[in-house]
Write an enzyme that holds these catalytic residues in place. Sequence first.
Site, PDB file in Angstrom:
ATOM      1  N   GLU A 182      12.385  38.233 -36.429  1.00  0.00           N
ATOM      2  CA  GLU A 182      12.507  38.760 -37.784  1.00  0.00           C
ATOM      3  C   GLU A 182      14.140  38.661 -38.147  1.00  0.00           C
ATOM      4  O   GLU A 182      14.724  39.560 -38.507  1.00  0.00           O
ATOM      5  CB  GLU A 182      12.069  40.115 -37.945  1.00  0.00           C
ATOM      6  N   GLU A 376       3.464  38.784 -35.693  1.00  0.00           N
ATOM      7  CA  GLU A 376       3.251  40.111 -35.764  1.00  0.00           C
ATOM      8  C   GLU A 376       2.421  40.684 -36.914  1.00  0.00           C
ATOM      9  O   GLU A 376       2.490  40.151 -38.085  1.00  0.00           O
ATOM     10  CB  GLU A 376       4.533  41.086 -35.931  1.00  0.00           C
TER      11      GLU A 376
END
Length: 474
Positions: A182, A376
């Site tokens: 991320e 995710e």
Amino acid sequence: MQNILWGGATSASQYEGWGTRKGLDTQDVRPYLPRTSVATTATRLLTRDNVLSALTPDSDSNYPFRRGAQGIEHTDEDLDLLEELGLQIYRLSISWSRLFPTGTEETPDLEGIAYYDHIFRRLNRAGIKIFVTMNHYALPVELVLSQGGWTNRKTILHYLRFARTVLEHWGDLVDYWLPFNEINAGYFSPFNGLGVLRKEDGSYDYNQIFRALHHQFVASAKTIQLGRQLGIKGQFGSMIACFCYYPLTPKPEDNLKLVLDEQINQWFCMDVLSKGYYPYYMKRFFAQHQVDLAETTEDLELLAAYTCDFVSFSYYSSSIVTTEESGQQQAGNLVATHKNPYLKASDWGWQIDPTGLQTTLHKVYDRYNKPVIISENGFGAHDQLTADGKIHDDYRIDYFAKHFAAIKQAAAEGVDLRAYMAWGIIDIVSAGSCEMDKRYGVIYVDADNVGNGSYARYKKDSFHWYRNFLQQNR
Ligand code: BG6
């Protein structure tokens, strides 16, 4: 239609715990603090003093990442469970400070190498594909204290030594490589993402944040360059957190704000890593905020030459954008948002929206036109262990069933989706709030927020449901 690999994911700092030998990293110095507001920031945004006081903790302090889910002690048992589950792909990260305790050593710790070697070989034997996140937030804390984390260009060199070690040791075993988790999280969570400290007055320096991000972009491109030089077989990707924004109203100003917020918050990092150049809107943003990246011509050439092979993202819930001051605040991953009257939310306030995932898949594929991976997704909830060792998590099964249907729909509509990974497949410490109570797994770990419990593993109802799904979707 491309065959989707269905899997699960963990990260080193949230799963492993210290085990025997490891240097302190930025997650290890984050205390558990009971939540007081929708956006948990006190344990995410640390000052230098916070870090220094964590180096010699007092007896009352509670640093959950030092325990994780006691993964080191349960590695084989957990791998047995993942194999029994029938996982097709497993995403895990490598602890930088387990291999290079301070980040500056010339050679890696051999016990650390042996630990990952064992895991990768077992996964290979079991026929489970491997997705490696080289760096999932945790940065050796010494690099933060002595040289300002990613604000310092030298961190690229230290990272590259770590990356070379990882590629040289496991280059023939891994299928997908991700240099940074991320990467846009650095903007919202500068300590976790970039090792950038909050000033004593609570503020941040934009120059530091965007220089640090620039250094990570260069490190990512150099990792891909190195992978190509070494002839590594796996594909290299990039990853952002996706928020699926909706305007609160059809007011034109709300929609314009959505487009502008989405550019900075969501797309910016992926635009650089996937397209190979800084997008036009960042030039305006940098000028407005007096940001000087101090980028070199060589940096820009590297970014253009070594773009990612695939794009990946995390998605948990959707978000609302509004120009009104008064919207009702609601929690979300990394950033707070506003209440959407059409959606229900988890116990942590994250709004449940499978259609938002379908929308995100289209937007990501349309924007980058590269293979997509959902690295995710999942449902953080309170689970109850019953006296006979069961966990009846029908709410998680419901979340999975609806999100999986949305994923299949997007794939049928033409999105080139390669893999899906359920987050925290084994219960792990929450990255946002350092809690153990916020559970995502299909495997329960008997531990609480302050480390009480046996750390024994139990199969939840969702384990059996996912196992069945995995058998039917090969
Ligand atoms: C992502 C992170 O932002 O969200 C994970 O990559 C994290 O590390 C996940 O665990 C869920 O967030 P949280 O705060 O519920 O753990």
